[in-house]
Design an enzyme around this catalytic site. Sequence first.
Site, mmCIF file in Angstrom:
data_model
loop_
_atom_site.group_PDB
_atom_site.id
_atom_site.type_symbol
_atom_site.label_atom_id
_atom_site.label_comp_id
_atom_site.label_asym_id
_atom_site.label_seq_id
_atom_site.Cartn_x
_atom_site.Cartn_y
_atom_site.Cartn_z
ATOM 1 N N LYS A 117 -7.772 1.837 6.179
ATOM 2 C CA LYS A 117 -6.644 0.916 6.203
ATOM 3 C C LYS A 117 -6.828 -0.042 7.376
ATOM 4 C CE LYS A 117 -4.024 2.663 2.886
ATOM 5 N NZ LYS A 117 -3.547 1.858 1.737
ATOM 6 N N LYS A 166 -2.732 1.842 -10.683
ATOM 7 C CA LYS A 166 -1.833 2.978 -10.437
ATOM 8 C C LYS A 166 -0.826 2.955 -11.574
ATOM 9 C CE LYS A 166 -2.189 2.487 -5.410
ATOM 10 N NZ LYS A 166 -1.538 2.011 -4.182
ATOM 11 N N GLU A 195 -9.232 -4.623 -0.289
ATOM 12 C CA GLU A 195 -8.079 -4.398 -1.161
ATOM 13 C C GLU A 195 -6.842 -5.121 -0.628
ATOM 14 O OE1 GLU A 195 -7.632 -0.240 -2.062
ATOM 15 O OE2 GLU A 195 -5.583 -0.492 -2.799
ATOM 16 N N ASP A 240 -8.469 -1.635 3.085
ATOM 17 C CA ASP A 240 -7.225 -1.938 2.361
ATOM 18 C C ASP A 240 -6.219 -2.479 3.376
ATOM 19 O OD1 ASP A 240 -4.978 -2.081 0.763
ATOM 20 O OD2 ASP A 240 -4.945 0.054 0.227
ATOM 21 N N GLY A 278 -4.125 5.808 -5.526
ATOM 22 C CA GLY A 278 -3.276 6.967 -5.263
ATOM 23 C C GLY A 278 -2.065 6.542 -4.456
ATOM 24 N N ASP A 310 -4.174 -4.662 -5.667
ATOM 25 C CA ASP A 310 -3.358 -3.452 -5.853
ATOM 26 C C ASP A 310 -1.923 -3.938 -6.091
ATOM 27 O OD1 ASP A 310 -1.767 -1.171 -5.504
ATOM 28 O OD2 ASP A 310 -2.702 -0.503 -3.650
HETATM 29 O O1 OSB Z 1 -2.335 0.961 -0.913
HETATM 30 O O2 OSB Z 1 -3.486 2.344 -1.992
HETATM 31 C C1 OSB Z 1 -2.534 2.112 -1.261
HETATM 32 C C2 OSB Z 1 -0.896 5.354 -0.120
HETATM 33 C C3 OSB Z 1 0.451 5.030 -0.250
HETATM 34 C C4 OSB Z 1 0.788 3.770 -0.648
HETATM 35 C C5 OSB Z 1 -0.203 2.828 -0.948
HETATM 36 C C6 OSB Z 1 -1.542 3.154 -0.844
HETATM 37 C C7 OSB Z 1 -1.888 4.437 -0.382
HETATM 38 C C8 OSB Z 1 -3.265 4.863 -0.157
HETATM 39 C C9 OSB Z 1 -3.546 6.335 -0.214
HETATM 40 O O3 OSB Z 1 -4.167 4.116 0.125
HETATM 41 C C10 OSB Z 1 -4.078 6.754 -1.515
HETATM 42 C C11 OSB Z 1 -4.071 8.250 -1.653
HETATM 43 O O4 OSB Z 1 -4.935 8.895 -1.055
HETATM 44 O O5 OSB Z 1 -3.210 8.788 -2.372
HETATM 45 MG MG MG Z 2 -3.796 -0.252 -1.771
#
Ligand code: OSB
Ligand code: MG
Length: 369
Positions: free
Chosen positions: A163, A262, A213, A188, A290, A238
């Site tokens: 992140k 998602k 991302e 991300d 996720g 995303d």
């Molecule tokens: O942006 O993908 C995302 C978790 C919570 C909200 C948004 C995101 C995420 C993650 C973690 O990047 C993904 C996971 O390991 O479940």
């Molecule tokens: Mg994301």
Amino acid sequence: MKIEQLTIRELRLDLKYPFETSFARVTAQQFLLLEARVDGVSGHSECVADSEPGYSYETVRTADHVIRDFLWPLAAASDYAHPDEVAPSFARVRGHNMAKAAIEMAVWDAFARLKGKPLAGVLGGTRSRTVSGVSIGIQDTVEQLIEKIGLELSRGYRRIKIKIKPGWDLEVVKRVRERYPDIPLMVDANSAYTLEDEPLFRDLDRFGLMMIEQPLAHDDIRDHAILQRKISTPICLDESVHSVADARLAIEMGACRIINIKAGRVGGLSSARDIAALAESHGMPVWCGGMLESGVGRAHNIHLSSLSGFSMPGDVAASERYFTEEIIEPPVTVDPDGSLPIPEGEGIGFALREDVIRRHTLCETTLSH
Ligand code: OSB
Ligand code: MG
């Protein structure tokens, strides 16, 4: 198929470690678990709305409200021949995709069980295994991040996502690359930047990232298209993609070269499947994102990842990465090579641990006709 009864449980599970993104730092997950009784069979799902409206405007409270007061009456009045009919039956409710997806995904699980097949089978999945990556939150120090990456690589995960946010970006990527020159690495931003940051993204081009991302606004497609023309690293969307129509616009405008799918964000598994098929028809890879799900949401993600378009490692990691206690049996585990099998049992292919669920349930409501 008639939904005879819908049980909504609100759970709280502590996370093993705090998870920090550009928009929040979370230490526990509060979420809705749904159980739909469909023609005598139970289907389960997890609503991915968070406690706070940081990733999306939806929250646990709005999802609970929209499900009870608007979606349940529409679902209760329907007789579905196929789960593909669930999302259209909610058409008069605008937005609230996570709430809609929760009911739709429970119906998909029930439908698969009624057919005696795994969820992947009725969705049209062709893969027997999927490959997992991990998403690593913002850490206190780069040293800690480097150590965490080492740990995840030793567990077999095949792609590392870190992140980023302003102040935790270029230097962090540079140091991670110095330590791990060849690993499949991506970042991300969760919408933390604007087009003014173009120089930063040009700089990131030097590090051979698989993708960046959601660098720009959560509701933007246009600026991402402008940025994508100026950088060589693929952009993965995303937050910006909520529907097949959004995906089509993003693809036609050149706003991304990869999509993170998602099911909760796009209103359910039917929509997720259709977005994956659209992307595939354009030669664009997708992967399963996720939302720090418990085992039930994780199980759905694994089945979704069996579709042929899901050609990149997803954020479908093992349950033990996140929670001290697991609500499904057996827990989701990843093999030493970073891959995991698509379950072959009926529906989501996991059993629910009712004792654990009961212990973590804050409140429970059953809606019936
Ligand atoms: O942006 O993908 C995302 C978790 C919570 C909200 C948004 C995101 C995420 C993650 C973690 O990047 C993904 C996971 O390991 O479940
Ligand atoms: Mg994301």
